[in-house]
Design a protein around this motif. Structure first.
Motif, PDB file in Angstrom:
ATOM      1  N   ALA A   1      -2.938  -4.085  -2.411  1.00 48.48           N
ATOM      2  CA  ALA A   1      -2.527  -4.481  -1.069  1.00 48.48           C
ATOM      3  C   ALA A   1      -3.629  -5.231  -0.331  1.00 48.48           C
ATOM      4  N   ASN A   2      -4.864  -4.839  -0.535  1.00 53.68           N
ATOM      5  CA  ASN A   2      -5.962  -5.423   0.226  1.00 53.68           C
ATOM      6  C   ASN A   2      -6.538  -6.687  -0.379  1.00 53.68           C
ATOM      7  N   SER A   3      -6.319  -6.891  -1.676  1.00 52.68           N
ATOM      8  CA  SER A   3      -6.965  -8.028  -2.330  1.00 52.68           C
ATOM      9  C   SER A   3      -6.012  -9.148  -2.730  1.00 52.68           C
TER      10      SER A   3
ATOM     11  N   ALA B   1       0.832  -1.207   0.000  1.00 51.94           N
ATOM     12  CA  ALA B   1       0.000   0.000   0.000  1.00 51.94           C
ATOM     13  C   ALA B   1       0.863   1.252   0.000  1.00 51.94           C
ATOM     14  N   GLU B   2       1.941   1.249   0.779  1.00 57.72           N
ATOM     15  CA  GLU B   2       2.845   2.395   0.825  1.00 57.72           C
ATOM     16  C   GLU B   2       3.465   2.659  -0.541  1.00 57.72           C
ATOM     17  N   ILE B   3       3.799   1.604  -1.262  1.00 61.52           N
ATOM     18  CA  ILE B   3       4.375   1.751  -2.598  1.00 61.52           C
ATOM     19  C   ILE B   3       3.372   2.393  -3.547  1.00 61.52           C
ATOM     20  N   GLY B   4       2.085   2.088  -3.360  1.00 63.49           N
ATOM     21  CA  GLY B   4       1.075   2.730  -4.192  1.00 63.49           C
ATOM     22  C   GLY B   4       0.070   1.803  -4.847  1.00 63.49           C
ATOM     23  N   TYR B   5       0.145   0.506  -4.533  1.00 58.96           N
ATOM     24  CA  TYR B   5      -0.791  -0.443  -5.133  1.00 58.96           C
ATOM     25  C   TYR B   5      -1.994  -0.613  -4.213  1.00 58.96           C
ATOM     26  N   THR B   6      -2.945   0.295  -4.353  1.00 56.19           N
ATOM     27  CA  THR B   6      -4.153   0.272  -3.522  1.00 56.19           C
ATOM     28  C   THR B   6      -5.428   0.135  -4.352  1.00 56.19           C
ATOM     29  N   ASP B   7      -5.291   0.095  -5.655  1.00 56.46           N
ATOM     30  CA  ASP B   7      -6.436   0.052  -6.564  1.00 56.46           C
ATOM     31  C   ASP B   7      -6.498  -1.314  -7.229  1.00 56.46           C
ATOM     32  N   ALA B   8      -7.538  -2.081  -6.946  1.00 54.36           N
ATOM     33  CA  ALA B   8      -7.670  -3.426  -7.495  1.00 54.36           C
ATOM     34  C   ALA B   8      -7.757  -3.420  -9.019  1.00 54.36           C
ATOM     35  N   ASP B   9      -8.113  -2.280  -9.611  1.00 54.93           N
ATOM     36  CA  ASP B   9      -8.193  -2.196 -11.075  1.00 54.93           C
ATOM     37  C   ASP B   9      -6.830  -2.391 -11.729  1.00 54.93           C
TER      38      ASP B   9
ATOM     39  N   TYR C   1      -1.670  11.101 -13.073  1.00 61.01           N
ATOM     40  CA  TYR C   1      -1.938   9.962 -13.954  1.00 61.01           C
ATOM     41  C   TYR C   1      -0.844   8.899 -13.884  1.00 61.01           C
ATOM     42  N   LEU C   2       0.253   9.183 -13.199  1.00 60.19           N
ATOM     43  CA  LEU C   2       1.337   8.205 -13.084  1.00 60.19           C
ATOM     44  C   LEU C   2       0.932   7.069 -12.151  1.00 60.19           C
ATOM     45  N   ARG C   3       1.444   5.869 -12.440  1.00 61.16           N
ATOM     46  CA  ARG C   3       1.216   4.703 -11.610  1.00 61.16           C
ATOM     47  C   ARG C   3       2.564   4.171 -11.111  1.00 61.16           C
ATOM     48  N   PRO C   4       2.571   3.239 -10.146  1.00 62.47           N
ATOM     49  CA  PRO C   4       3.821   2.940  -9.423  1.00 62.47           C
ATOM     50  C   PRO C   4       4.968   2.348 -10.235  1.00 62.47           C
ATOM     51  N   ASP C   5       4.676   1.592 -11.270  1.00 64.08           N
ATOM     52  CA  ASP C   5       5.746   0.893 -11.990  1.00 64.08           C
ATOM     53  C   ASP C   5       6.462   1.844 -12.953  1.00 64.08           C
ATOM     54  N   GLY C   6       7.770   1.727 -13.039  1.00 62.54           N
ATOM     55  CA  GLY C   6       8.518   2.575 -13.963  1.00 62.54           C
ATOM     56  C   GLY C   6       9.977   2.169 -14.064  1.00 62.54           C
ATOM     57  N   LYS C   7      10.585   2.534 -15.193  1.00 61.62           N
ATOM     58  CA  LYS C   7      12.011   2.264 -15.416  1.00 61.62           C
ATOM     59  C   LYS C   7      12.641   3.493 -16.072  1.00 61.62           C
ATOM     60  N   THR C   8      13.901   3.721 -15.751  1.00 63.14           N
ATOM     61  CA  THR C   8      14.638   4.813 -16.375  1.00 63.14           C
ATOM     62  C   THR C   8      15.968   4.296 -16.880  1.00 63.14           C
ATOM     63  N   GLN C   9      16.536   5.007 -17.840  1.00 60.65           N
ATOM     64  CA  GLN C   9      17.827   4.620 -18.403  1.00 60.65           C
ATOM     65  C   GLN C   9      18.524   5.863 -18.947  1.00 60.65           C
ATOM     66  N   VAL C  10      19.801   5.987 -18.639  1.00 61.04           N
ATOM     67  CA  VAL C  10      20.563   7.148 -19.085  1.00 61.04           C
ATOM     68  C   VAL C  10      21.851   6.685 -19.749  1.00 61.04           C
ATOM     69  N   THR C  11      22.119   7.226 -20.929  1.00 64.18           N
ATOM     70  CA  THR C  11      23.355   6.953 -21.661  1.00 64.18           C
ATOM     71  C   THR C  11      24.209   8.206 -21.646  1.00 64.18           C
ATOM     72  N   VAL C  12      25.418   8.087 -21.087  1.00 59.50           N
ATOM     73  CA  VAL C  12      26.330   9.209 -20.936  1.00 59.50           C
ATOM     74  C   VAL C  12      27.460   9.101 -21.956  1.00 59.50           C
ATOM     75  N   ILE C  13      27.839  10.241 -22.514  1.00 57.77           N
ATOM     76  CA  ILE C  13      28.960  10.304 -23.459  1.00 57.77           C
ATOM     77  C   ILE C  13      30.245  10.521 -22.664  1.00 57.77           C
ATOM     78  N   TYR C  14      31.249   9.690 -22.940  1.00 57.75           N
ATOM     79  CA  TYR C  14      32.556   9.812 -22.282  1.00 57.75           C
ATOM     80  C   TYR C  14      33.643  10.119 -23.305  1.00 57.75           C
ATOM     81  N   GLU C  15      34.575  10.919 -22.893  1.00 58.72           N
ATOM     82  CA  GLU C  15      35.797  11.150 -23.664  1.00 58.72           C
ATOM     83  C   GLU C  15      36.990  10.954 -22.736  1.00 58.72           C
ATOM     84  N   ASP C  16      37.850  10.034 -23.095  1.00 54.45           N
ATOM     85  CA  ASP C  16      39.035   9.726 -22.292  1.00 54.45           C
ATOM     86  C   ASP C  16      38.676   9.453 -20.825  1.00 54.45           C
ATOM     87  N   GLY C  17      37.597   8.718 -20.630  1.00 55.53           N
ATOM     88  CA  GLY C  17      37.216   8.298 -19.294  1.00 55.53           C
ATOM     89  C   GLY C  17      36.449   9.309 -18.474  1.00 55.53           C
ATOM     90  N   LYS C  18      36.114  10.458 -19.061  1.00 55.45           N
ATOM     91  CA  LYS C  18      35.382  11.493 -18.322  1.00 55.45           C
ATOM     92  C   LYS C  18      34.055  11.798 -19.020  1.00 55.45           C
TER      93      LYS C  18
END
Length: 417
Positions: free
Chosen positions: A88-90, A75-83, A171-188
């Motif tokens: 959490a309750n069902s 419930a704390e995470i946000g899953y409180t809607d059976a739809d 309108y956001l719901r609890p599940d989600g993923k993120t991803q970041v691609t960083v450009i490096y030059e000579d290790g920085k």
């Protein structure tokens, strides 16, 4: 010759099925340690549509309601809607637990295991809860001394959850993923190549029912309310060349355990350094501090972070290995990838002198058995999402840089001698 390359790391929100499991496992750990700091815990959780299975091995004098703990965390995470197909309750919660193996227990149990400072003999008497190898890492790419790709991925995930919980993006719901691609030059790091966010959402947003319009709304909102705040204290920002992808499949309405099953310990790379550093393979969540998979990995981070914070290296990776029932590490390695400002052999020698790396010593240094009760019954569950290391939103003992002056002083003396 200058080398330019890309490196990518990902994160997930607390509503991801695997992270639900990690958080329930650590909620159980918190509850047990709060009542009985000597609890031996290896709590595993599985979730699927309408189902939570709690299993593993637990030996404790604590009396807790596992079903209630799981429902409250869900419930704390946000899953409180059976739809959503998971609530959490069902949902059904099944419990199948055994006691810790006596063969394992005899290697880590000790009558001297109390809160008082332990003698050298007592520290040597309490062995590791298992064999294994652990890594810790630090670098000077971000203020928290973490690799930039995983740092940014976590920042975006935390901001995504914040916008959901505050209702700013309702309108956001609890599940989600993120991803970041960083450009490096000579290790920085020098730029941001790609930012990807997949977020669960309602099928419609206000008067918007057409999916194309819904996705356009989500993308615009996430850029201003999620992405831009995540870069507030980072010098490198997204620019006109940065690719920004949101829900690349076209929509993300069915998510959480209804969309995919979850399992404790399946996000160990997200929990640590996003693949930027090596990993020993052991998961953290659900394990009490005698399990060196967890406590020694925290100690490795502590060592590496203090070395980088002291300016002794720009990058530092620390490895420890243990044998079950044996207190002293089998091996220790420090790798600075050519960035050390002092001799690495001298650095290793000083670290061995000033960092306690026996399991009982690590537990004592970080106060790991008593942190749950001192923090009002919750500690480990709060590191179970958004990373166990590099956290600036939590007061974590392994993130302290209190050995910096000692390292500098000792290495100056070592170099003179």
């Amino acid at each position: 010759m200058s080398r330019r390359y890309l490196f990518t790391s990902e994160s997930v929100t607390e509503g991801h099925p695997d992270k639900i499991c990690d958080q329930i496992s650590d909620t159980i750990l918190d509850a047990l340690l709060t009542q009985d700091p000597k609890s031996r815990v290896a709590a595993e959780v599985v979730v699927n549509t309408g189902l939570v299975l709690i299993t593993g091995e637990i030996t404790s004098k604590a009396q807790v309601n596992y079903v209630d703990l799981a429902r409250k965390k869900i419930a704390e995470i946000g899953y409180t809607d059976a739809d959503n197909g998971f609530s959490a309750n069902s949902c059904s919660v099944l419990v199948a637990l055994d006691e810790q193996s006596a063969d394992i227990a005899q290697g880590v149990d000790s009558a001297a295991e109390t809160r008082e400072q332990k003698s050298e003999e007592e520290l040597d008497a309490i062995g590791a809860g298992d064999q294994g190898l652990m890594f810790g890492y630090a670098c000077n790419e971000t203020p928290e001394l973490m690799p930039m790709p995983i740092s940014l991925a976590h920042r975006i995930s935390r901001q995504l959850a914040k916008m959901r919980k505050t209702g700013e993006l309702p309108y956001l719901r609890p599940d989600g993923k993120t991803q970041v691609t960083v450009i490096y030059e000579d290790g920085k790091p020098v730029g941001i190549d790609t930012i990807l966010i997949s977020t669960q959402h309602t099928a419609t947003i206000g008067d918007l029912t057409d999916n194309t319009a819904v996705q356009a709304k989500i993308k615009a909102d996430l850029w201003s309310a999620v992405v831009q705040p995540a870069f507030a204290d980072i010098d490198i920002k997204p620019d006109a060349e940065t690719k920004f992808l949101v829900n690349p499949t076209g929509k993300f309405v069915i998510g959480g355990p209804q969309g995919d099953s979850g399992l404790t310990g399946r996000k160990i790379i997200i929990d640590t350094y996003g693949g930027y550093s090596r990993h020993g393979g052991g998961a953290f969540s659900g394990k009490d501090p005698t399990k060196v998979d967890r406590s020694a990995a925290y100690a490795c981070r502590y060592v590496a972070k203090n070395i980088v914070a002291a300016g002794l290296a720009d990058k530092c990776e620390v490895q420890l290995s243990y044998a079950i029932g044996v207190a002293k590490p089998m091996s220790m390695m420090i790798e600075t990838f050519g960035t050390a400002k002092v001799d690495e052999d001298k650095l290793l020698e000083v670290v061995k002198q000033h960092f306690e790396l026996r399991p009982a010593g690590i537990i004592q240094t970080f106060n790991l058995q008593y942190l749950p009760v001192e923090c009002g019954g919750r500690f480990f569950q709060d590191v179970a999402a958004y990373g166990h290391v590099g956290r600036t939103d939590l007061d974590l003992p392994w993130e302290k840089t209190d050995k910096v002056d000692l390292l500098k002083e000792s290495l100056c003396l070592a170099m003179v001698s």
